[in-house]
Scaffold this motif. Structure first.
Motif, PDB file in Angstrom:
ATOM      1  N   TYR A 135     -17.541   2.138 -16.489  1.00  0.00           N
ATOM      2  CA  TYR A 135     -18.486   1.416 -15.640  1.00  0.00           C
ATOM      3  C   TYR A 135     -18.309  -0.076 -15.889  1.00  0.00           C
ATOM      4  CZ  TYR A 135     -20.606   5.969 -15.115  1.00  0.00           C
ATOM      5  OH  TYR A 135     -20.817   7.291 -14.847  1.00  0.00           O
ATOM      6  N   ASN A 136     -17.992  -0.825 -14.850  1.00  0.00           N
ATOM      7  CA  ASN A 136     -17.769  -2.262 -14.952  1.00  0.00           C
ATOM      8  C   ASN A 136     -18.882  -2.981 -14.194  1.00  0.00           C
ATOM      9  OD1 ASN A 136     -16.848  -4.967 -14.280  1.00  0.00           O
ATOM     10  ND2 ASN A 136     -14.878  -4.336 -15.106  1.00  0.00           N
ATOM     11  N   PHE A 137     -19.770  -3.622 -14.946  1.00  0.00           N
ATOM     12  CA  PHE A 137     -20.903  -4.302 -14.333  1.00  0.00           C
ATOM     13  C   PHE A 137     -20.490  -5.584 -13.614  1.00  0.00           C
ATOM     14  CE2 PHE A 137     -23.105  -1.790 -17.626  1.00  0.00           C
ATOM     15  CZ  PHE A 137     -23.967  -1.101 -16.798  1.00  0.00           C
ATOM     16  N   GLU A 138     -19.417  -6.239 -14.076  1.00  0.00           N
ATOM     17  CA  GLU A 138     -18.972  -7.471 -13.419  1.00  0.00           C
ATOM     18  C   GLU A 138     -18.471  -7.198 -12.008  1.00  0.00           C
ATOM     19  OE1 GLU A 138     -16.127  -9.058 -16.197  1.00  0.00           O
ATOM     20  OE2 GLU A 138     -17.693 -10.089 -17.328  1.00  0.00           O
ATOM     21  N   LYS A 139     -17.770  -6.093 -11.835  1.00  0.00           N
ATOM     22  CA  LYS A 139     -17.251  -5.727 -10.511  1.00  0.00           C
ATOM     23  C   LYS A 139     -18.235  -4.866  -9.728  1.00  0.00           C
ATOM     24  CE  LYS A 139     -12.430  -5.716 -11.971  1.00  0.00           C
ATOM     25  NZ  LYS A 139     -11.234  -4.882 -12.168  1.00  0.00           N
ATOM     26  N   GLY A 140     -19.194  -4.277 -10.444  1.00  0.00           N
ATOM     27  CA  GLY A 140     -20.161  -3.406  -9.784  1.00  0.00           C
ATOM     28  C   GLY A 140     -19.572  -2.081  -9.363  1.00  0.00           C
ATOM     29  N   ASP A 141     -18.609  -1.547 -10.158  1.00  0.00           N
ATOM     30  CA  ASP A 141     -17.997  -0.281  -9.781  1.00  0.00           C
ATOM     31  C   ASP A 141     -17.813   0.625 -10.990  1.00  0.00           C
ATOM     32  OD1 ASP A 141     -15.823  -1.311 -11.140  1.00  0.00           O
ATOM     33  OD2 ASP A 141     -14.449  -1.247  -9.470  1.00  0.00           O
ATOM     34  N   ALA A 142     -17.369   1.843 -10.710  1.00  0.00           N
ATOM     35  CA  ALA A 142     -17.092   2.833 -11.741  1.00  0.00           C
ATOM     36  C   ALA A 142     -15.781   3.535 -11.393  1.00  0.00           C
ATOM     37  CB  ALA A 142     -18.214   3.848 -11.821  1.00  0.00           C
ATOM     38  N   GLU A 143     -15.033   3.882 -12.442  1.00  0.00           N
ATOM     39  CA  GLU A 143     -13.770   4.599 -12.272  1.00  0.00           C
ATOM     40  C   GLU A 143     -13.815   5.853 -13.133  1.00  0.00           C
ATOM     41  OE1 GLU A 143     -11.047   3.630 -10.440  1.00  0.00           O
ATOM     42  OE2 GLU A 143     -11.949   1.766  -9.769  1.00  0.00           O
ATOM     43  N   GLN A 144     -13.084   6.887 -12.716  1.00  0.00           N
ATOM     44  CA  GLN A 144     -13.012   8.122 -13.483  1.00  0.00           C
ATOM     45  C   GLN A 144     -11.550   8.405 -13.816  1.00  0.00           C
ATOM     46  OE1 GLN A 144     -15.012  11.454 -11.725  1.00  0.00           O
ATOM     47  NE2 GLN A 144     -14.129  12.905 -13.153  1.00  0.00           N
ATOM     48  N   TYR A 145     -11.306   8.827 -15.065  1.00  0.00           N
ATOM     49  CA  TYR A 145      -9.957   9.121 -15.549  1.00  0.00           C
ATOM     50  C   TYR A 145      -9.986  10.426 -16.339  1.00  0.00           C
ATOM     51  CZ  TYR A 145      -9.446   4.111 -14.667  1.00  0.00           C
ATOM     52  OH  TYR A 145      -9.449   2.865 -14.086  1.00  0.00           O
ATOM     53  N   THR A 146      -8.807  10.870 -16.771  1.00  0.00           N
ATOM     54  CA  THR A 146      -8.702  12.021 -17.672  1.00  0.00           C
ATOM     55  C   THR A 146      -8.141  11.544 -19.006  1.00  0.00           C
ATOM     56  OG1 THR A 146      -6.427  12.651 -17.155  1.00  0.00           O
ATOM     57  CG2 THR A 146      -8.157  13.491 -15.682  1.00  0.00           C
ATOM     58  N   LEU A 147      -8.140  12.435 -19.978  1.00  0.00           N
ATOM     59  CA  LEU A 147      -7.613  12.105 -21.300  1.00  0.00           C
ATOM     60  C   LEU A 147      -6.086  12.068 -21.334  1.00  0.00           C
ATOM     61  CD1 LEU A 147     -10.118  14.075 -23.527  1.00  0.00           C
ATOM     62  CD2 LEU A 147     -10.021  11.613 -23.144  1.00  0.00           C
ATOM     63  N   GLN A 148      -5.444  12.275 -20.195  1.00  0.00           N
ATOM     64  CA  GLN A 148      -3.997  12.132 -20.092  1.00  0.00           C
ATOM     65  C   GLN A 148      -3.604  10.784 -19.475  1.00  0.00           C
ATOM     66  OE1 GLN A 148      -5.505  15.252 -19.068  1.00  0.00           O
ATOM     67  NE2 GLN A 148      -5.069  15.756 -21.199  1.00  0.00           N
ATOM     68  N   ASP A 149      -4.582   9.986 -19.101  1.00  0.00           N
ATOM     69  CA  ASP A 149      -4.332   8.717 -18.414  1.00  0.00           C
ATOM     70  C   ASP A 149      -4.248   7.531 -19.376  1.00  0.00           C
ATOM     71  OD1 ASP A 149      -4.389   9.872 -15.857  1.00  0.00           O
ATOM     72  OD2 ASP A 149      -6.569   9.668 -15.739  1.00  0.00           O
ATOM     73  N   SER A 150      -3.599   6.483 -18.897  1.00  0.00           N
ATOM     74  CA  SER A 150      -3.673   5.173 -19.530  1.00  0.00           C
ATOM     75  C   SER A 150      -4.730   4.396 -18.765  1.00  0.00           C
ATOM     76  CB  SER A 150      -2.338   4.433 -19.438  1.00  0.00           C
ATOM     77  OG  SER A 150      -1.382   5.055 -20.244  1.00  0.00           O
TER      78      SER A 150
END
Length: 60
Positions: A27-42
């Motif tokens: 969760y990035n408050f500066e951009k006002g967005d959220a991203e979802q990843y897996t434990l295989q991602d960078s």
């Protein structure tokens, strides 16, 4: 439910890692967005220019 008031603590970004469900939420408050990843991602930190965490190389 977790509630973080970013103004009270100067939180710019926070991560939740759920190893059981193989999910990472950023969760990035500066951009006002959220991203979802897996434990295989960078995952690149949104608040630091050169910080990338390769979760596939970690023993989680």
């Amino acid at each position: 439910m977790i509630y973080i008031n970013e103004n009270s603590f100067s939180v710019r970004e926070y991560w939740i890692i759920d190893a059981v469900k193989n999910q990472i939420f950023v969760y990035n408050f500066e951009k006002g967005d959220a991203e979802q990843y897996t434990l295989q991602d960078s995952v690149k930190a949104g608040i630091y220019e050169n910080l990338v965490i390769d979760f596939s190389k970690l023993d989680i």
